[in-house]
Design a protein around this motif. Structure first.
Motif, mmCIF file in Angstrom:
data_model
loop_
_atom_site.group_PDB
_atom_site.id
_atom_site.type_symbol
_atom_site.label_atom_id
_atom_site.label_comp_id
_atom_site.label_asym_id
_atom_site.label_seq_id
_atom_site.Cartn_x
_atom_site.Cartn_y
_atom_site.Cartn_z
ATOM 1 N N UNK A 291 12.997 2.366 43.880
ATOM 2 C CA UNK A 291 13.559 1.464 42.881
ATOM 3 C C UNK A 291 14.500 2.179 41.934
ATOM 4 N N UNK A 292 14.141 3.393 41.604
ATOM 5 C CA UNK A 292 14.980 4.217 40.725
ATOM 6 C C UNK A 292 16.269 4.631 41.429
ATOM 7 N N UNK A 293 16.147 5.130 42.647
ATOM 8 C CA UNK A 293 17.330 5.621 43.363
ATOM 9 C C UNK A 293 18.292 4.491 43.722
ATOM 10 N N UNK A 294 17.764 3.322 43.976
ATOM 11 C CA UNK A 294 18.633 2.182 44.297
ATOM 12 C C UNK A 294 19.568 1.873 43.137
ATOM 13 N N UNK B 18 24.205 8.506 38.708
ATOM 14 C CA UNK B 18 24.016 9.932 38.391
ATOM 15 C C UNK B 18 23.981 10.804 39.646
ATOM 16 N N UNK B 19 24.492 10.297 40.750
ATOM 17 C CA UNK B 19 24.476 11.049 41.995
ATOM 18 C C UNK B 19 25.436 12.227 42.024
ATOM 19 N N UNK B 20 26.498 12.201 41.176
ATOM 20 C CA UNK B 20 27.506 13.257 41.238
ATOM 21 C C UNK B 20 26.951 14.655 40.983
ATOM 22 N N UNK C 34 21.482 18.324 34.194
ATOM 23 C CA UNK C 34 22.369 17.238 33.758
ATOM 24 C C UNK C 34 21.887 15.902 34.290
ATOM 25 N N UNK C 35 21.413 15.910 35.540
ATOM 26 C CA UNK C 35 20.869 14.677 36.113
ATOM 27 C C UNK C 35 19.600 14.254 35.381
ATOM 28 N N UNK C 36 18.746 15.220 35.077
ATOM 29 C CA UNK C 36 17.522 14.897 34.354
ATOM 30 C C UNK C 36 17.819 14.423 32.936
ATOM 31 N N UNK D 151 30.643 4.984 35.405
ATOM 32 C CA UNK D 151 31.507 6.143 35.231
ATOM 33 C C UNK D 151 30.666 7.393 35.509
ATOM 34 N N UNK D 152 30.713 7.922 36.755
ATOM 35 C CA UNK D 152 29.858 9.060 37.113
ATOM 36 C C UNK D 152 30.115 10.311 36.264
ATOM 37 N N UNK D 153 31.365 10.532 35.848
ATOM 38 C CA UNK D 153 31.667 11.706 35.029
ATOM 39 C C UNK D 153 30.981 11.602 33.672
ATOM 40 N N UNK D 154 31.087 10.434 33.068
ATOM 41 C CA UNK D 154 30.427 10.231 31.776
ATOM 42 C C UNK D 154 28.914 10.310 31.914
ATOM 43 N N UNK D 155 28.404 9.847 33.048
ATOM 44 C CA UNK D 155 26.962 9.934 33.277
ATOM 45 C C UNK D 155 26.521 11.391 33.403
ATOM 46 N N UNK D 156 27.326 12.181 34.118
ATOM 47 C CA UNK D 156 26.966 13.592 34.295
ATOM 48 C C UNK D 156 27.026 14.339 32.972
ATOM 49 N N UNK D 157 28.084 14.120 32.211
ATOM 50 C CA UNK D 157 28.206 14.763 30.901
ATOM 51 C C UNK D 157 27.684 13.817 29.819
ATOM 52 N N UNK D 158 26.439 13.394 30.011
ATOM 53 C CA UNK D 158 25.799 12.473 29.077
ATOM 54 C C UNK D 158 25.504 13.197 27.768
ATOM 55 N N UNK D 159 25.166 12.471 26.719
ATOM 56 C CA UNK D 159 24.973 13.117 25.410
ATOM 57 C C UNK D 159 23.929 14.226 25.388
ATOM 58 N N UNK D 160 22.981 14.194 26.320
ATOM 59 C CA UNK D 160 21.913 15.181 26.273
ATOM 60 C C UNK D 160 22.100 16.378 27.177
ATOM 61 N N UNK D 161 23.175 16.398 27.988
ATOM 62 C CA UNK D 161 23.255 17.448 29.001
ATOM 63 C C UNK D 161 23.394 18.844 28.388
#
Length: 442
Positions: free
Chosen positions: A82-85, A91-93, A144-146, A166-176
């Motif tokens: 359910x999470x991966x779907x 956040x796959x990048x 970064x994914x976590x 936006x995968x880039x924004x997801x990867x460089x999320x506020x907590x990374x």
């Protein structure tokens, strides 16, 4: 054991083992590169022996880390479909880039292990540096994914639908940044103290003292530097958690009631029914001061969250206290080492001093495990903070408990194999060319 608990337990077990392998795989190549660099500059065969011995250890942990990491990637899809779907396209990048870093690391490690007397000596050294850089990059990308799970970004969520991805924004999320910094420094501290402890044991047993003294110094310097830097990254992380995951911070501190002039809790036993903490040392106003820069700062307590949205307080609090206590212990040992190296070099060869580092061999990794427990348990009941609950992401497939038992056996068997290989490697440490060399402890 129900399937939901079994799925969480299996994931926790896999992460708990993999995080040790990955930390060592990230950091040991830098120890190796430093020793190799000194050998190239000085021609001292002791450093060459250390480099070659450590490179074999790097190979062992690279192989085991690859196995445990591959298992984790499958578990994400098998245990949490359910999470991966929903999250996979967002956040796959970082996982894709981590795979690239892994392949670069594998190629560079192959060049390094088989490149002795075959490549230009400085190119050969550089391939070892690439191993370390690739390992650090892999670790940062996974973190970064976590961190995206803790501070989700890079999409719009409305009416149960994820749009504007936006995968880039997801990867460089506020907590990374804060999470990657804290984890990387922790890896250096844990690995540095563990490696130093192993070599301290060999010195204490009077085995190849010149060899192990040099190795001890390199590992200890890395570990101590990281331990002294860790409180700075911890402060950055704590302030970010206070801003984005106040329920996690409240559980970490067993802080039940919102208010200002909130004390910093040291120790204590949380009583969730009575909504208070017993037997704790309370430092008045310090938590408010640390988070907001003033004792008047308001710190959100668990009373602001519905019971079903609160993380498990006891586990999170105990894990946080263990992490901080062990971090302080490593800092104290670091300061003692610096004092001894500066003022009393003979202390560095004292039996009690060596015993201290032998005792501290697992301390850094216990702190890492405790910190990871804070990160994961403190986010509950969410797998994507504030958006998807962990219970909604688990697989409907029955029989997960049996999978948990099987993987427990596999991981413990893998650990025994690693211990056997490392013990064998330590026993095969080459004799020092200059057996009369004076131990270099400072």
């Amino acid at each position: 054991m129900d399937d939901f608990l079994a799925a969480r337990s299996q994931m926790a077990l896999s992460l708990g083992f993999h995080i040790i392998f990955s930390c060592i795989g990230m950091v040991m190549p830098f120890f190796m590169a430093v020793s190799h660099f000194i050998y190239l500059r000085t021609g001292n065969e002791n450093y060459k022996n250390i480099t070659q011995a450590w490179s074999k250890g790097v190979a062992i942990f690279f192989a085991t880390g690859a196995v445990s990491g591959t298992v984790l990637s499958f578990e994400l899809g098998l245990l949490w479909p359910g999470f991966m779907k929903e999250a996979g396209p967002i956040f796959g990048m970082p996982f894709s880039l981590e795979g690239t870093a892994f392949f670069i690391e594998a190629i560079a490690l192959g060049f390094y292990l088989y490149g002795w007397n075959r490549f230009n000596r400085w190119f050969h050294w550089f391939t070892g540096v690439v191993v370390g850089i690739s390992g650090i990059a892999s670790g940062i990308l996974v973190v970064a994914a976590n961190s995206w799970m803790n501070s989700p970004s890079g999409f719009t969520f409305k009416d149960g639908v994820y749009t504007n991805i936006d995968p880039i924004k997801a990867m460089f999320n506020p907590g990374w940044f804060s999470q990657a910094l804290h984890m990387t420094i922790a890896a250096f501290a844990a690995t540095g103290f563990a490696v130093a402890g192993v070599h301290a044991l060999m010195i204490f047993r009077k085995k190849n003292i010149a060899f192990h003294s040099i190795a001890f110094k390199i590992a200890a310097v890395f570990g101590i530097a990281a331990a002294l830097l860790q409180p700075l990254s911890g402060d950055i992380s704590a302030k970010f958690v206070a801003k984005t995951q106040p329920a996690k911070l409240a559980a970490m501190e067993a802080h039940f009631e919102t208010g200002n002039n909130v004390p910093l809790i040291v120790g204590g036993i949380p009583d969730e029914k009575a909504k208070k903490i017993k037997y704790a040392i309370k430092l008045p106003g310090l938590l408010s001061l640390m988070i907001h820069g003033t004792t008047d700062g308001v710190v959100t307590g668990l009373d602001k969250f519905d019971k079903r949205d609160q993380p498990p307080v006891a586990v999170t609090h105990y894990a946080f206290q263990i992490m901080v206590a062990l971090g302080m212990l490593m800092m104290a040992m670091g300061l003692l080492y610096i004092f001894a190296a500066w003022k009393k070099p003979d202390l560095l060869r004292a039996p009690w001093f060596l015993k201290l580092f032998i005792f501290a061999t697992p301390v850094g990794f216990i702190a890492v495990e405790a910190g990871w427990t804070v990160t994961e348990v403190g986010r509950q009941p969410w797998i994507i903070n504030g958006i998807m609950r962990t219970a909604d992401a688990v697989t409907p497939m029955p029989g997960i408990a049996w999978s948990f038992y099987l993987f427990t056996a596999v991981y413990f068997t893998l650990s025994l194999a690693v211990i056997f290989l490392l013990q064998r490697q330590i026993k095969m440490v080459p004799e020092i060319y200059d057996v009369h060399a004076k131990p270099q402890m400072v």
